[in-house]
Design a protein around this motif. Structure first.
Motif, PDB file in Angstrom:
ATOM      1  N   LYS A  77      25.667 -26.990  17.367  1.00  0.00           N
ATOM      2  CA  LYS A  77      25.486 -28.425  17.479  1.00  0.00           C
ATOM      3  C   LYS A  77      25.157 -28.772  18.928  1.00  0.00           C
ATOM      4  O   LYS A  77      25.891 -28.391  19.841  1.00  0.00           O
ATOM      5  CB  LYS A  77      26.781 -29.119  17.061  1.00  0.00           C
ATOM      6  CG  LYS A  77      26.652 -30.580  16.779  1.00  0.00           C
ATOM      7  CD  LYS A  77      28.017 -31.120  16.383  1.00  0.00           C
ATOM      8  CE  LYS A  77      27.873 -32.250  15.404  1.00  0.00           C
ATOM      9  NZ  LYS A  77      29.187 -32.790  15.049  1.00  0.00           N
ATOM     10  N   LYS A  78      24.049 -29.468  19.118  1.00  0.00           N
ATOM     11  CA  LYS A  78      23.656 -29.817  20.475  1.00  0.00           C
ATOM     12  C   LYS A  78      24.316 -31.122  20.878  1.00  0.00           C
ATOM     13  O   LYS A  78      24.281 -32.105  20.151  1.00  0.00           O
ATOM     14  CB  LYS A  78      22.137 -29.954  20.579  1.00  0.00           C
ATOM     15  CG  LYS A  78      21.421 -28.635  20.426  1.00  0.00           C
ATOM     16  CD  LYS A  78      19.983 -28.753  20.820  1.00  0.00           C
ATOM     17  CE  LYS A  78      19.318 -27.384  20.738  1.00  0.00           C
ATOM     18  NZ  LYS A  78      17.941 -27.428  21.148  1.00  0.00           N
ATOM     19  N   MET A  79      24.925 -31.088  22.049  1.00  0.00           N
ATOM     20  CA  MET A  79      25.583 -32.272  22.575  1.00  0.00           C
ATOM     21  C   MET A  79      24.549 -33.137  23.288  1.00  0.00           C
ATOM     22  O   MET A  79      23.758 -32.639  24.085  1.00  0.00           O
ATOM     23  CB  MET A  79      26.675 -31.882  23.570  1.00  0.00           C
ATOM     24  CG  MET A  79      27.787 -31.044  22.978  1.00  0.00           C
ATOM     25  SD  MET A  79      28.865 -31.977  21.945  1.00  0.00           S
ATOM     26  CE  MET A  79      29.691 -32.981  23.144  1.00  0.00           C
ATOM     27  N   LYS A  80      24.584 -34.443  22.978  1.00  0.00           N
ATOM     28  CA  LYS A  80      23.668 -35.353  23.650  1.00  0.00           C
ATOM     29  C   LYS A  80      24.332 -35.823  24.933  1.00  0.00           C
ATOM     30  O   LYS A  80      25.459 -36.317  24.921  1.00  0.00           O
ATOM     31  CB  LYS A  80      23.375 -36.554  22.752  1.00  0.00           C
ATOM     32  CG  LYS A  80      22.375 -37.498  23.350  1.00  0.00           C
ATOM     33  CD  LYS A  80      22.177 -38.723  22.487  1.00  0.00           C
ATOM     34  CE  LYS A  80      21.311 -39.688  23.242  1.00  0.00           C
ATOM     35  NZ  LYS A  80      21.764 -41.046  23.117  1.00  0.00           N
ATOM     36  N   ARG A  81      23.649 -35.644  26.019  1.00  0.00           N
ATOM     37  CA  ARG A  81      24.189 -36.071  27.310  1.00  0.00           C
ATOM     38  C   ARG A  81      24.006 -37.559  27.478  1.00  0.00           C
ATOM     39  O   ARG A  81      22.977 -38.122  27.128  1.00  0.00           O
ATOM     40  CB  ARG A  81      23.481 -35.327  28.434  1.00  0.00           C
ATOM     41  CG  ARG A  81      23.847 -33.854  28.441  1.00  0.00           C
ATOM     42  CD  ARG A  81      23.417 -33.238  29.694  1.00  0.00           C
ATOM     43  NE  ARG A  81      24.134 -33.862  30.801  1.00  0.00           N
ATOM     44  CZ  ARG A  81      24.334 -33.303  31.968  1.00  0.00           C
ATOM     45  NH1 ARG A  81      23.873 -32.121  32.190  1.00  0.00           N
ATOM     46  NH2 ARG A  81      24.981 -33.913  32.918  1.00  0.00           N
ATOM     47  N   ARG A  82      25.030 -38.196  28.030  1.00  0.00           N
ATOM     48  CA  ARG A  82      24.941 -39.631  28.270  1.00  0.00           C
ATOM     49  C   ARG A  82      24.233 -39.883  29.597  1.00  0.00           C
ATOM     50  O   ARG A  82      24.369 -39.114  30.550  1.00  0.00           O
ATOM     51  CB  ARG A  82      26.331 -40.251  28.342  1.00  0.00           C
ATOM     52  CG  ARG A  82      27.098 -40.121  27.047  1.00  0.00           C
ATOM     53  CD  ARG A  82      28.376 -40.912  27.075  1.00  0.00           C
ATOM     54  NE  ARG A  82      29.295 -40.419  28.097  1.00  0.00           N
ATOM     55  CZ  ARG A  82      30.451 -40.975  28.401  1.00  0.00           C
ATOM     56  NH1 ARG A  82      30.848 -42.052  27.767  1.00  0.00           N
ATOM     57  NH2 ARG A  82      31.222 -40.480  29.325  1.00  0.00           N
ATOM     58  N   THR A  83      23.499 -40.970  29.628  1.00  0.00           N
ATOM     59  CA  THR A  83      22.833 -41.340  30.875  1.00  0.00           C
ATOM     60  C   THR A  83      23.858 -41.967  31.812  1.00  0.00           C
ATOM     61  O   THR A  83      24.983 -42.287  31.401  1.00  0.00           O
ATOM     62  CB  THR A  83      21.690 -42.340  30.622  1.00  0.00           C
ATOM     63  OG1 THR A  83      22.245 -43.548  30.095  1.00  0.00           O
ATOM     64  CG2 THR A  83      20.665 -41.775  29.665  1.00  0.00           C
ATOM     65  N   LYS A  84      23.464 -42.177  33.039  1.00  0.00           N
ATOM     66  CA  LYS A  84      24.366 -42.758  34.030  1.00  0.00           C
ATOM     67  C   LYS A  84      24.768 -44.175  33.616  1.00  0.00           C
ATOM     68  O   LYS A  84      25.927 -44.573  33.749  1.00  0.00           O
ATOM     69  CB  LYS A  84      23.662 -42.771  35.383  1.00  0.00           C
ATOM     70  CG  LYS A  84      24.559 -43.040  36.552  1.00  0.00           C
ATOM     71  CD  LYS A  84      23.814 -42.864  37.856  1.00  0.00           C
ATOM     72  CE  LYS A  84      24.748 -42.997  39.031  1.00  0.00           C
ATOM     73  NZ  LYS A  84      24.055 -42.826  40.300  1.00  0.00           N
ATOM     74  N   ASP A  85      23.814 -44.933  33.060  1.00  0.00           N
ATOM     75  CA  ASP A  85      24.109 -46.296  32.623  1.00  0.00           C
ATOM     76  C   ASP A  85      25.126 -46.302  31.483  1.00  0.00           C
ATOM     77  O   ASP A  85      26.040 -47.134  31.450  1.00  0.00           O
ATOM     78  CB  ASP A  85      22.828 -47.000  32.169  1.00  0.00           C
ATOM     79  CG  ASP A  85      21.875 -47.265  33.331  1.00  0.00           C
ATOM     80  OD1 ASP A  85      22.354 -47.335  34.482  1.00  0.00           O
ATOM     81  OD2 ASP A  85      20.663 -47.408  33.081  1.00  0.00           O
ATOM     82  N   GLU A  86      24.973 -45.362  30.526  1.00  0.00           N
ATOM     83  CA  GLU A  86      25.909 -45.292  29.409  1.00  0.00           C
ATOM     84  C   GLU A  86      27.316 -44.966  29.886  1.00  0.00           C
ATOM     85  O   GLU A  86      28.304 -45.512  29.379  1.00  0.00           O
ATOM     86  CB  GLU A  86      25.451 -44.240  28.393  1.00  0.00           C
ATOM     87  CG  GLU A  86      24.200 -44.637  27.629  1.00  0.00           C
ATOM     88  CD  GLU A  86      23.649 -43.518  26.780  1.00  0.00           C
ATOM     89  OE1 GLU A  86      22.927 -43.845  25.825  1.00  0.00           O
ATOM     90  OE2 GLU A  86      23.927 -42.337  27.065  1.00  0.00           O
ATOM     91  N   VAL A  87      27.435 -44.103  30.888  1.00  0.00           N
ATOM     92  CA  VAL A  87      28.742 -43.759  31.440  1.00  0.00           C
ATOM     93  C   VAL A  87      29.363 -44.981  32.104  1.00  0.00           C
ATOM     94  O   VAL A  87      30.559 -45.278  31.913  1.00  0.00           O
ATOM     95  CB  VAL A  87      28.617 -42.590  32.448  1.00  0.00           C
ATOM     96  CG1 VAL A  87      29.907 -42.362  33.190  1.00  0.00           C
ATOM     97  CG2 VAL A  87      28.173 -41.321  31.745  1.00  0.00           C
ATOM     98  N   LEU A  88      28.565 -45.729  32.867  1.00  0.00           N
ATOM     99  CA  LEU A  88      29.081 -46.914  33.558  1.00  0.00           C
ATOM    100  C   LEU A  88      29.517 -47.982  32.559  1.00  0.00           C
ATOM    101  O   LEU A  88      30.554 -48.635  32.741  1.00  0.00           O
ATOM    102  CB  LEU A  88      28.025 -47.462  34.516  1.00  0.00           C
ATOM    103  CG  LEU A  88      27.711 -46.581  35.729  1.00  0.00           C
ATOM    104  CD1 LEU A  88      26.549 -47.159  36.529  1.00  0.00           C
ATOM    105  CD2 LEU A  88      28.932 -46.422  36.612  1.00  0.00           C
ATOM    106  N   VAL A  89      28.754 -48.192  31.487  1.00  0.00           N
ATOM    107  CA  VAL A  89      29.113 -49.181  30.474  1.00  0.00           C
ATOM    108  C   VAL A  89      30.414 -48.789  29.782  1.00  0.00           C
ATOM    109  O   VAL A  89      31.300 -49.623  29.553  1.00  0.00           O
ATOM    110  CB  VAL A  89      27.957 -49.342  29.446  1.00  0.00           C
ATOM    111  CG1 VAL A  89      28.403 -50.130  28.245  1.00  0.00           C
ATOM    112  CG2 VAL A  89      26.765 -50.005  30.107  1.00  0.00           C
ATOM    113  N   ALA A  90      30.562 -47.494  29.467  1.00  0.00           N
ATOM    114  CA  ALA A  90      31.782 -47.034  28.818  1.00  0.00           C
ATOM    115  C   ALA A  90      32.993 -47.229  29.730  1.00  0.00           C
ATOM    116  O   ALA A  90      34.065 -47.661  29.269  1.00  0.00           O
ATOM    117  CB  ALA A  90      31.642 -45.563  28.434  1.00  0.00           C
TER     118      ALA A  90
END
Length: 139
Positions: free
Chosen positions: A97-110
């Motif tokens: 299963k390939k893990m989708k990496r989060r973008t920098k913006d997605e990390v900041l929003v989370a």
């Protein structure tokens, strides 16, 4: 007393091009320099053994307790078992299963959402404590 140096070296010209070669033993009569040797022999080619050739087997197949390839070859811990060839069905390998990496913006929003949720929880706890101190006891 005579001082004899056992490790005495000399410089001798190359027999092909005349370039001076250093650190030659004192008994040497003729020398060929490294440039002339390289021109005679040529550059070394990469051996084909160093290149990777895929076998068609999944990664880590040799660590499996039992693995059967599509040809029917049976392997136990990476060792082939020729007596069992063709007796078992091929092993089904699940694709990784390939893990989708989060973008920098997605990390900041989370992070921002987590921070807001923590602040809401603190506010609720503070309101409960105020009510308790004022005498409003919830049962």
């Amino acid at each position: 007393m005579e001082n004899t140096n056992l490790n005495s070296y000399q410089s001798v010209p190359c027999q092909k091009c005349g370039r001076l070669v250093n650190n030659v033993g004192e008994n040497a009569l003729k020398v060929t320099c490294s440039y002339c040797v390289l021109s005679l022999v040529g550059l070394p080619k990469e051996s084909p053994a160093k290149t990777y050739k895929p076998t068609g087997r999944p990664a880590g197949w040799h660590f499996m307790s039992e693995y059967v390839d599509n040809d029917g070859n049976v392997f136990h811990k990476g060792k082939e078992q020729p007596k069992l060839k063709g007796t078992l069905p091929p092993t089904k390998v699940k694709p990784k299963k390939k893990m989708k990496r989060r973008t920098k913006d997605e990390v900041l929003v989370a992070r921002h959402k987590e921070k807001l949720a923590a602040e809401r929880q603190l506010k609720k706890d503070l309101d409960k404590q105020k009510k308790f101190l004022m005498g409003d006891i919830e049962k």
